[in-house]
Design an enzyme around this catalytic site. Structure first.
Site, PDB file in Angstrom:
ATOM      1  N   GLU A 161       0.802  -1.238   0.000  1.00 13.67           N
ATOM      2  CA  GLU A 161       0.000   0.000   0.000  1.00 13.67           C
ATOM      3  C   GLU A 161       0.832   1.285   0.000  1.00 13.67           C
ATOM      4  O   GLU A 161       0.603   2.183   0.805  1.00 13.67           O
ATOM      5  CB  GLU A 161      -0.977  -0.021   1.181  1.00 13.67           C
ATOM      6  CG  GLU A 161      -1.915  -1.205   1.109  1.00 13.67           C
ATOM      7  CD  GLU A 161      -2.840  -1.355   2.310  1.00 13.67           C
ATOM      8  OE1 GLU A 161      -2.875  -0.473   3.164  1.00 13.67           O
ATOM      9  OE2 GLU A 161      -3.541  -2.384   2.371  1.00 13.67           O
ATOM     10  N   GLU A 266      -6.341 -10.487  -1.250  1.00 14.98           N
ATOM     11  CA  GLU A 266      -7.140 -10.209  -0.042  1.00 14.98           C
ATOM     12  C   GLU A 266      -8.616 -10.173  -0.408  1.00 14.98           C
ATOM     13  O   GLU A 266      -9.367  -9.282   0.025  1.00 14.98           O
ATOM     14  CB  GLU A 266      -6.709  -8.875   0.583  1.00 14.98           C
ATOM     15  CG  GLU A 266      -5.231  -8.814   0.921  1.00 14.98           C
ATOM     16  CD  GLU A 266      -4.817  -7.576   1.711  1.00 14.98           C
ATOM     17  OE1 GLU A 266      -5.696  -6.854   2.222  1.00 14.98           O
ATOM     18  OE2 GLU A 266      -3.605  -7.349   1.828  1.00 14.98           O
TER      19      GLU A 266
HETATM   20  O1  9MR Z   1      -7.601  -7.862   8.458  1.00 19.26           O
HETATM   21  C1  9MR Z   1      -6.680  -7.019   9.133  1.00 19.26           C
HETATM   22  C2  9MR Z   1      -7.322  -6.525  10.434  1.00 19.26           C
HETATM   23  O2  9MR Z   1      -7.488  -7.602  11.340  1.00 19.26           O
HETATM   24  C3  9MR Z   1      -6.440  -5.448  11.051  1.00 19.26           C
HETATM   25  O3  9MR Z   1      -7.114  -4.905  12.167  1.00 19.26           O
HETATM   26  C4  9MR Z   1      -6.159  -4.382  10.024  1.00 19.26           C
HETATM   27  C5  9MR Z   1      -5.323  -3.314  10.691  1.00 19.26           C
HETATM   28  O4  9MR Z   1      -4.596  -2.540   9.883  1.00 19.26           O
HETATM   29  O5  9MR Z   1      -5.519  -4.945   8.888  1.00 19.26           O
HETATM   30  C6  9MR Z   1      -6.335  -5.843   8.230  1.00 19.26           C
HETATM   31  O6  9MR Z   1      -5.696  -6.351   7.051  1.00 19.26           O
HETATM   32  C7  9MR Z   1      -5.376  -5.404   6.036  1.00 19.26           C
HETATM   33  C8  9MR Z   1      -4.180  -5.932   5.294  1.00 19.26           C
HETATM   34  O7  9MR Z   1      -3.130  -6.221   6.167  1.00 19.26           O
HETATM   35  C9  9MR Z   1      -3.715  -4.945   4.225  1.00 19.26           C
HETATM   36  N1  9MR Z   1      -4.777  -4.577   3.350  1.00 19.26           N
HETATM   37  C10 9MR Z   1      -6.040  -4.178   3.958  1.00 19.26           C
HETATM   38  C11 9MR Z   1      -6.473  -5.245   4.971  1.00 19.26           C
HETATM   39  C12 9MR Z   1      -7.816  -4.903   5.550  1.00 19.26           C
HETATM   40  O8  9MR Z   1      -7.708  -3.744   6.297  1.00 19.26           O
END
Ligand code: 9MR
Length: 377
Positions: A161, A266
């Site tokens: 990102e 994802e």
């Molecule tokens: O699914 C993840 C969630 O449990 C966390 O709280 C969150 C915090 O930043 O991150 C989520 O996963 C993310 C992923 O690592 C990167 N792309 C977006 C995902 C959804 O937010």
């Protein structure tokens, strides 16, 4: 072949039917219905993001779902910097090691997520305010993780990102303190520390033309520096009525033309209204809960469920059409209960974005996706 009487004829039919069934829907080895990983084994890996409890295999039903359905796993959180690297020289490998052991035990490919990301940084790293210290953190973090798991995991999301929606570089602590070349440097360090691990760039919305152009620029810079990048992950956090099919197809083609593997890393499809009406996955954007935004607390209506299924079918048909370029499709979670979309962008909602429901029971959508490779060939 002639049958002398009706009973023999009926028996022959019964034997043929059971032969057909055993070859079509039941794997001979285990006598269980085929899982996704078996059904897609000639197309691409099918993955899921796992949380801590799933890595611990605490729930036997979920554990069974994971081993039966998925050929790839990504840690939802446990390899992120705030968990794995909580102090300057303090690392907490506990869950990351368990995840790697789980992958080894069940022969499931592990994708490391993620080395360099501006979110979920440990407190000490957020407070760094000079470039030398941040460079020390950056190099130490990449070298330590990439070398520890080299040869043990299949791949790393090296940078996650790093782009804005217009394709420019996101204004993160890394950009501010290390300058725009930090992405090339991250891949260079990862390449050195992990010669046996594939290296990917991962982001949401990079199927959209402007952001895609930024990603292509970035990838070309990495390649022009003689640094290895093996693939690109399109995250795939989409809304049920707004999946950008054309952009997705154009992106598969554009990224693979750069010599990269293309992955959907994802995947989930929200069925709930979005306060901003956009496909973002920016975890910093949040809104308040209310009944309008949380309409399906006691179940999803059939009409929505059907649109949801159709959307997944269309998506997987597109992925299968490009199975030469697409190497993995990973869901962001195993079941609806676990999904981050119950808490984002509004906390405490009931969402239904995955193929397995809150009890890990496969939805009709699942069976449609399971059968698709057979139907399309
Ligand atoms: O699914 C993840 C969630 O449990 C966390 O709280 C969150 C915090 O930043 O991150 C989520 O996963 C993310 C992923 O690592 C990167 N792309 C977006 C995902 C959804 O937010």
């Amino acid at each position: 072949m002639k049958y002398s009487n009706t009973i023999q004829f009926k028996m022959a039919i019964a034997i043929s039917i059971s032969f057909l069934l055993s070859n079509c829907t039941v794997s001979k080895r285990t006598n269980e219905p085929l899982g996704l990983k078996e059904s897609y084994k000639n197309s691409f890996l099918i993955g899921a993001a796992l949380n801590g409890a799933q890595i611990d295999e605490t729930d036997p039903i979920v554990a069974k779902t994971i081993t039966h359905e998925f050929s790839a796993i990504t840690p939802e959180n446990v390899m992120k910097a705030e968990i794995i690297h909580p102090g300057w020289d303090i690392y907490n490998f506990n869950y990351a090691d368990k995840l790697v052991a789980l992958g080894k035990k069940y022969q499931i490919a592990v994708n490391g997520h993620t080395l360099i990301w501006h979110s979920q940084l440990p407190e000490f790293a957020k407070r760094i305010n000079n470039s030398d210290s941040l460079r020390y953190y950056f190099e130490n973090h990449i070298k330590t993780l990439a070398s520890r798991y080299d040869g043990k995991i299949a791949s790393w999301d090296v940078v996650n990102e790093a782009l804005n929606e217009d394709g420019s570089l996101r204004n993160t602590i890394f950009l501010q303190k290390l300058g725009p070349n930090y992405i090339v440097e991250a891949f260079r360090l990862a390449q050195k520390a992990a010669p046996n691990t594939e290296l990917y760039y991962n982001d949401f919305n990079i199927e959209n033309p402007q952001k895609r152009a930024g990603a292509i620029d970035m990838i070309k810079k990495i390649q022009a520096a003689g640094v290895r990048i093996d693939g690109v992950g399109i995250q795939g956090h989409w809304q049920v009525n707004k999946v950008p099919f054309n952009n997705i197809e154009e992106s598969i083609i554009a990224f693979s033309k750069l010599g990269l593997k293309v992955m959907f890393t994802e995947l989930d499809i929200t069925v709930l209204p979005n306060p901003w009406d956009s496909n973002t996955a920016d975890v910093n954007m949040k809104a308040e809960n209310n009944a309008y935004f949380n309409p399906y607390t006691s179940g999803i209506p059939d009409s929505i469920q059907q649109i949801f299924t159709k959307t997944y079918i269309d998506l997987f048909a597109l992925f299968l059409k490009h199975k030469k370029e697409v190497t993995r499709v990973t869901f962001w979670g195993v079941n609806d209960h676990q999904s981050w979309l119950n808490d984002w962008p509004i906390k405490g909602r009931t969402n239904y974005p995955l193929l397995f429901d809150r009890n890990s029971k496969p939805k009709d959508t699942y069976y449609n996706i399971l059968d698709l490779p057979k139907q399309i060939q």
